[in-house]
Write a protein that holds these residues in place. Structure first.
Motif, PDB file in Angstrom:
ATOM      1  N   THR A  23       0.827  -1.206   0.000  1.00  0.00           N
ATOM      2  CA  THR A  23       0.000   0.000   0.000  1.00  0.00           C
ATOM      3  C   THR A  23       0.859   1.253   0.000  1.00  0.00           C
ATOM      4  OG1 THR A  23      -1.891  -1.062   1.067  1.00  0.00           O
ATOM      5  CG2 THR A  23      -1.667   1.316   1.383  1.00  0.00           C
ATOM      6  N   VAL A  24       1.932   1.256   0.784  1.00  0.00           N
ATOM      7  CA  VAL A  24       2.853   2.405   0.790  1.00  0.00           C
ATOM      8  C   VAL A  24       3.393   2.652  -0.612  1.00  0.00           C
ATOM      9  CG1 VAL A  24       5.036   3.295   1.678  1.00  0.00           C
ATOM     10  CG2 VAL A  24       3.486   2.063   3.208  1.00  0.00           C
ATOM     11  N   ALA A  25       3.866   1.583  -1.262  1.00  0.00           N
ATOM     12  CA  ALA A  25       4.452   1.728  -2.592  1.00  0.00           C
ATOM     13  C   ALA A  25       3.431   2.217  -3.609  1.00  0.00           C
ATOM     14  CB  ALA A  25       5.049   0.398  -3.035  1.00  0.00           C
ATOM     15  N   THR A  26       2.204   1.730  -3.498  1.00  0.00           N
ATOM     16  CA  THR A  26       1.164   2.103  -4.455  1.00  0.00           C
ATOM     17  C   THR A  26       0.661   3.523  -4.227  1.00  0.00           C
ATOM     18  OG1 THR A  26       0.465  -0.198  -4.687  1.00  0.00           O
ATOM     19  CG2 THR A  26      -1.122   1.506  -5.325  1.00  0.00           C
ATOM     20  N   GLU A  27       0.446   3.891  -2.965  1.00  0.00           N
ATOM     21  CA  GLU A  27      -0.174   5.181  -2.673  1.00  0.00           C
ATOM     22  C   GLU A  27       0.820   6.337  -2.669  1.00  0.00           C
ATOM     23  OE1 GLU A  27      -3.967   3.626   0.022  1.00  0.00           O
ATOM     24  OE2 GLU A  27      -2.333   4.727   0.998  1.00  0.00           O
ATOM     25  N   LEU A  28       2.097   6.071  -2.405  1.00  0.00           N
ATOM     26  CA  LEU A  28       3.052   7.170  -2.244  1.00  0.00           C
ATOM     27  C   LEU A  28       4.073   7.271  -3.367  1.00  0.00           C
ATOM     28  CD1 LEU A  28       3.827   7.028   1.598  1.00  0.00           C
ATOM     29  CD2 LEU A  28       1.916   8.116   0.406  1.00  0.00           C
ATOM     30  N   ASN A  57       6.790  -2.942  -7.973  1.00  0.00           N
ATOM     31  CA  ASN A  57       6.692  -1.537  -8.370  1.00  0.00           C
ATOM     32  C   ASN A  57       7.414  -1.255  -9.688  1.00  0.00           C
ATOM     33  OD1 ASN A  57       5.838   1.097  -8.015  1.00  0.00           O
ATOM     34  ND2 ASN A  57       7.597   1.692  -6.781  1.00  0.00           N
ATOM     35  N   ALA A  58       8.526  -1.963  -9.937  1.00  0.00           N
ATOM     36  CA  ALA A  58       9.237  -1.833 -11.209  1.00  0.00           C
ATOM     37  C   ALA A  58       8.981  -3.021 -12.119  1.00  0.00           C
ATOM     38  CB  ALA A  58      10.733  -1.668 -10.962  1.00  0.00           C
ATOM     39  N   ALA A  59       8.793  -4.207 -11.529  1.00  0.00           N
ATOM     40  CA  ALA A  59       8.613  -5.407 -12.348  1.00  0.00           C
ATOM     41  C   ALA A  59       7.369  -5.318 -13.226  1.00  0.00           C
ATOM     42  CB  ALA A  59       8.523  -6.634 -11.436  1.00  0.00           C
ATOM     43  N   ILE A  60       6.283  -4.812 -12.664  1.00  0.00           N
ATOM     44  CA  ILE A  60       5.039  -4.751 -13.436  1.00  0.00           C
ATOM     45  C   ILE A  60       5.146  -3.754 -14.595  1.00  0.00           C
ATOM     46  CG2 ILE A  60       2.599  -4.116 -13.306  1.00  0.00           C
ATOM     47  CD1 ILE A  60       2.562  -5.482 -10.531  1.00  0.00           C
ATOM     48  N   VAL A 203       5.428  13.862  -2.500  1.00  0.00           N
ATOM     49  CA  VAL A 203       4.462  13.104  -1.705  1.00  0.00           C
ATOM     50  C   VAL A 203       3.532  14.110  -1.032  1.00  0.00           C
ATOM     51  CG1 VAL A 203       4.161  11.530   0.248  1.00  0.00           C
ATOM     52  CG2 VAL A 203       6.086  11.214  -1.342  1.00  0.00           C
ATOM     53  N   ASP A 204       2.260  14.079  -1.404  1.00  0.00           N
ATOM     54  CA  ASP A 204       1.305  15.057  -0.872  1.00  0.00           C
ATOM     55  C   ASP A 204       0.017  14.387  -0.400  1.00  0.00           C
ATOM     56  OD1 ASP A 204       0.240  14.348  -3.268  1.00  0.00           O
ATOM     57  OD2 ASP A 204       0.212  16.363  -4.132  1.00  0.00           O
ATOM     58  N   ARG A 205       0.139  13.152   0.036  1.00  0.00           N
ATOM     59  CA  ARG A 205      -1.041  12.406   0.456  1.00  0.00           C
ATOM     60  C   ARG A 205      -1.552  12.826   1.832  1.00  0.00           C
ATOM     61  NH1 ARG A 205      -3.014   8.288   3.361  1.00  0.00           N
ATOM     62  NH2 ARG A 205      -4.446   6.808   2.356  1.00  0.00           N
ATOM     63  N   ASN A 219       1.885   1.212   8.585  1.00  0.00           N
ATOM     64  CA  ASN A 219       2.110   0.538   7.305  1.00  0.00           C
ATOM     65  C   ASN A 219       3.558   0.266   6.924  1.00  0.00           C
ATOM     66  OD1 ASN A 219      -0.690   0.385   6.352  1.00  0.00           O
ATOM     67  ND2 ASN A 219      -0.590   2.622   6.285  1.00  0.00           N
ATOM     68  N   TYR A 220       4.518   1.038   7.398  1.00  0.00           N
ATOM     69  CA  TYR A 220       5.896   0.911   6.910  1.00  0.00           C
ATOM     70  C   TYR A 220       6.684  -0.008   7.845  1.00  0.00           C
ATOM     71  CZ  TYR A 220      10.263   2.347   4.643  1.00  0.00           C
ATOM     72  OH  TYR A 220      11.452   2.360   3.939  1.00  0.00           O
TER      73      TYR A 220
END
Length: 273
Positions: A23-28, A57-60, A203-205, A219-220
């Motif tokens: 979730t961290v990687a996807t949202e931030l 995150n990079a593989a896809i 990062v502005d979430r 989460n981290y």
């Protein structure tokens, strides 16, 4: 593998299973994987290995570019999240559990070897660098995207240090992978056409520093582990709470909603041969 090294790998695997790193990687930082794929100029049918791939995150993005991608990570929970994400997009990625310091592949098996804020967390930097280069073919390409020591995540790890369990002897700080001199020394004269530049991701979430703290506290994985290390010491927990809020506050860009620019090093190189 010695008992000490096995225990270290078990600890590392457990840390990244805490919280919810996908979730961290996807949202931030979702854009960073595509940034690395673009920097590596990946084209269809190339054999690509994403080391310490997390949830892809990079593989896809590499697979979406048409490459034949293998994504390797030490933590099964992250691989499971990656499989689910890839399936949702209808892309084919081979997911493999393994250690960045002992890659289960032949010499020169891949055209491109990359890592997006992943290999930096392997404990022994030279061992990981040697493996990245070993499995890349002569004339192939290596691409690395890592947080810098002076950037926000580098500062985060410095902030966590007094609260986290001390690392075993010989374990090197992850943000050193964001120092071009350090990475240059790791790769040595086995690569040419090295290009390194510092960039930032915005990062502005989060609305407030407190919201950032609570999100990372939940989460981290490394932050979750640091809080667990404090146990029931309420005073130390309060100190850590305060320090994380202050970290976000001093890194804010302008007034109003919390906006931060997190610095990373983007490095690409070509193997000799």
């Amino acid at each position: 593998m010695t008992a000490e090294l096995d225990a270290l790998k078990t600890r590392h695997r457990a840390v990244w299973a805490l919280g919810d790193y996908p979730t961290v990687a996807t949202e931030l930082i979702a854009e960073l994987g595509q940034t690395l794929v673009d920097a590596c100029s990946i084209v269809p049918d190339e054999r690509v290995l994403d080391v310490a791939a997390g949830a892809g995150n990079a593989a896809i993005p590499a697979a979406l570019a048409g490459a034949r991608v293998t994504a390797l990570d030490l933590t099964p929970q992250l691989l499971a999240a990656g499989r689910e994400a890839a399936a949702a997009l209808g892309v084919d990625v081979r997911w493999a559990e393994g250690d960045a310091e002992a890659l289960p592949y032949a010499d020169g098996e891949f055209d491109v070897v990359l890592s997006c804020v992943g290999v930096m967390f392997a404990p022994h930097h030279q061992a990981s660098a040697d493996e990245l280069l070993r499995v890349c073919r002569p004339g192939g390409r290596v691409g690395l995207l890592n947080w810098t020591p002076a950037g926000f995540i580098g500062q985060l790890f410095a902030t966590m240090k007094p609260y986290a369990a001390p690392p075993p002897p010989g374990v090197q700080p992850p943000p050193l992978w964001g120092d071009p001199d350090h990475v240059g020394a790791l790769l040595g004269d086995r690569v040419v056409a090295v290009h390194a530049e510092r960039r930032t991701v915005r990062v502005d979430r989060f609305a407030t520093p407190e919201q950032f703290r609570d999100y990372f506290k939940q989460n981290y994985g490394p932050v979750v582990a640091a809080y667990r290390n404090l146990g029931d010491d309420a005073a130390r927990v309060a100190d850590f709470d305060r320090d994380l809020v202050e970290l976000a506050r001093v890194n804010a860009v302008g007034p109003g909603r919390l906006t931060m620019d997190w610095e990373y090093l983007l490095l690409t190189a070509r193997l000799v041969g």
